[in-house]
Design an enzyme around this catalytic site. Structure first.
Site, short mmCIF file in Angstrom:
data_model
loop_
_atom_site.label_atom_id
_atom_site.label_comp_id
_atom_site.label_asym_id
_atom_site.label_seq_id
_atom_site.Cartn_x
_atom_site.Cartn_y
_atom_site.Cartn_z
N CYS A 61 -13.25 -52.43 34.99
CA CYS A 61 -11.72 -53.21 34.03
C CYS A 61 -10.69 -51.72 34.65
O CYS A 61 -9.35 -52.37 34.62
CB CYS A 61 -11.29 -52.61 32.77
SG CYS A 61 -11.08 -52.05 31.34
N CYS A 130 -22.67 -40.08 25.85
CA CYS A 130 -23.41 -40.03 26.64
C CYS A 130 -23.55 -41.26 27.25
O CYS A 130 -24.08 -42.45 26.91
CB CYS A 130 -25.01 -40.28 25.89
SG CYS A 130 -26.65 -40.05 27.35
#
Ligand code: FE
Length: 148
Positions: A61, A130
């Site tokens: 996005c 992560c």
């Protein structure tokens, strides 16, 4: 990569699309991570040992997620950051899949899956975001004007 008319690096308003639309506008690999909560194999992504001064954006996005100065060298094989660019760049939810209890990190704008957060990161936050390289777009900062 398919044309994604919803991608914007300036629009921070929430983006909610149905899965059929996501499938049309995302590449297959971004769709697999962002919408199906997949994980790229460790040490295979384009950013796990990437260095460079700039910003990382959501590949689904365009939302600004991380600055390069919060990225740290991690031995885990995925790009790792100790903080998000803005508190609402991301959101969190409990993930009980795969027999573990983890905290999933989702894009604050499109709700796409980015990765997980752990408590074994470096100072100042002690957090390790992560992330999957596939759902990140790195943009280097523009060249600074040269001093004569
Ligand atoms: Fe996003």
């Amino acid at each position: 990569m398919p044309e994604n008319p919803y991608y914007s690096r300036t629009d921070t308003s929430a983006l909610r699309l149905d899965e059929a639309t996501w499938r049309e506008v995302l590449s297959e690999e971004v769709f697999y991570i962002a919408r199906q909560k997949g994980t790229e194999r460790a040490f295979t992504g384009k950013y796990w040992d990437h260095e460079g001064i700039g910003s990382y954006y959501c590949a689904a996005c365009g939302n600004a997620l991380f600055r390069s100065d919060s990225k740290f060298a991690s031995s885990c094989g995925w790009p790792s950051f100790y903080e998000a660019l803005r508190p609402n760049s991301v959101r969190y939810q409990e993930d009980r899949s795969h027999g573990m209890i983890r905290t999933e990190v989702l894009c604050g704008r499109c709700d796409g899956h980015l990765g997980h957060i752990f408590d074994d990161g470096p100072p100042p936050t002690g957090k390790r975001f992560c992330m999957n390289s596939i759902v990140l777009d790195f943009e280097p900062d523009g060249d600074a004007p040269m001093d004569e």
